[in-house]
Design a protein around this motif. Structure first.
Motif, PDB file in Angstrom:
ATOM      1  N   LEU A  36     -42.004 -27.929  30.405  1.00 36.36           N
ATOM      2  CA  LEU A  36     -40.682 -28.378  29.959  1.00 36.36           C
ATOM      3  C   LEU A  36     -40.697 -28.583  28.459  1.00 36.36           C
ATOM      4  CD1 LEU A  36     -40.755 -29.780  33.119  1.00 36.36           C
ATOM      5  CD2 LEU A  36     -38.455 -30.230  32.277  1.00 36.36           C
ATOM      6  N   CYS A  82     -42.304 -36.673  35.770  1.00 36.42           N
ATOM      7  CA  CYS A  82     -41.250 -36.123  34.908  1.00 36.42           C
ATOM      8  C   CYS A  82     -39.897 -36.611  35.403  1.00 36.42           C
ATOM      9  CB  CYS A  82     -41.294 -34.600  34.938  1.00 36.42           C
ATOM     10  SG  CYS A  82     -39.907 -33.835  34.077  1.00 36.42           S
ATOM     11  N   VAL A  83     -38.990 -36.866  34.491  1.00 35.75           N
ATOM     12  CA  VAL A  83     -37.666 -37.364  34.857  1.00 35.75           C
ATOM     13  C   VAL A  83     -36.882 -36.334  35.681  1.00 35.75           C
ATOM     14  CG1 VAL A  83     -36.409 -36.609  32.789  1.00 35.75           C
ATOM     15  CG2 VAL A  83     -35.754 -38.763  33.919  1.00 35.75           C
ATOM     16  N   TRP A 163     -41.480 -37.421  29.372  1.00 32.26           N
ATOM     17  CA  TRP A 163     -40.881 -36.984  28.102  1.00 32.26           C
ATOM     18  C   TRP A 163     -41.419 -37.814  26.934  1.00 32.26           C
ATOM     19  CZ3 TRP A 163     -37.150 -40.255  30.654  1.00 32.26           C
ATOM     20  CH2 TRP A 163     -36.677 -41.316  29.875  1.00 32.26           C
TER      21      TRP A 163
HETATM   22 MO   LIG Z   1     -39.376 -34.194  31.454  1.00 40.42          MO
END
Ligand SMILES: [Mo]
Ligand SMILES: Nc1nc2c(c(=O)[nH]1)N[C@H]1C(S)=C(S)[C@@H](COP(=O)(O)O)O[C@H]1N2
Length: 203
Positions: A36, A82-83, A163
């Motif tokens: 990402l 991860c979001v 992130w």
């Molecule tokens: Mo992410």
């Protein structure tokens, strides 16, 4: 059913439960390692790579790649979240802890802003990157960190949504105030605790 099979089943059940407890609400476990990136992978020549600590510090601390690799390193195994809802369990990294990098630093700063090649940044309270909570990692599973995953080096702060773990990290700025980073200015949560599902501002 032979006793050995029952025992085996019971053990498997407990393992599944133990694994479930390691996965925050709203996340699923993946064996994959998705990439990402908000922009293209930067290609910073290693000869001019440095890692810098600047801001609220008497004198800027700076390491070349060779100096950085000579610092005491740690191999850590952590779960990452991860979001976008994937979690990956038992990822192993080698890198230098922020404790080592900040050793002896006397600062009035309460926040850090990590900065990267390619204009990415992420912010955290200083306390959240100290005491064994953050590393600058340069190996993944005992191999040099792949460029798409942040090589030559990335921040690793596994207690927060991924992130916060800035890829291609080049340093941290010690700040008196909390300056939102890249995703934090685009509506993501300022703190990003996966165990509290702090995905977006206001969560
Ligand atoms: Mo992410
Ligand atoms: N420099 C930089 N770091 C970054 C990103 C990015 O776009 N640029 N994306 C973040 C996000 S949203 C996630 S989930 C992880 C993804 O890391 P990966 O690509 O190695 O899985 O990196 C984080 N660090």
């Amino acid at each position: 059913m032979p006793p050995i099979s029952r025992g085996f089943r019971r053990r498997r059940g407990n393992e599944a439960e133990a694994e479930a407890e390691r996965v925050p609400q709203g996340q699923y476990v993946t064996p994959d390692f998705p990439v990402l990136s908000a922009g293209p992978t930067p290609h910073q020549p290693i000869e001019s790579w440095t890692f810098e600590i600047r801001g609220e510090i008497d004198e800027v601390r700076s390491w070349t790649w060779a100096e950085f690799k000579a610092l005491p390193s740690e191999r850590i195994t952590v779960d990452i979240h991860c979001v976008t809802k994937w979690s990956k369990l038992d990822t192993s990294w080698t890198g230098v802890s922020l404790d080592t990098l900040l050793d002896g630093v006397d600062t009035s700063a309460a926040y850090v802003l990590a900065f990267s090649d390619g204009d990415y940044s992420s912010n955290l309270p200083l306390a959240d990157v100290r005491d064994g909570k953050a590393w600058v990692a340069y190996e993944y599973e005992d191999e040099p960190l792949a460029p798409e995953h942040g090589g030559p080096a990335r921040l690793l702060v596994p207690r927060h949504y991924f992130w916060k773990s800035a890829k291609w990290v080049r340093g941290i700025e010690l700040r008196p105030d909390d300056q939102p980073g890249f995703w934090e200015t685009y509506g993501y949560h300022n703190y990003g605790d996966p165990w509290k599902e702090q995905r977006y501002a206001g969560d």
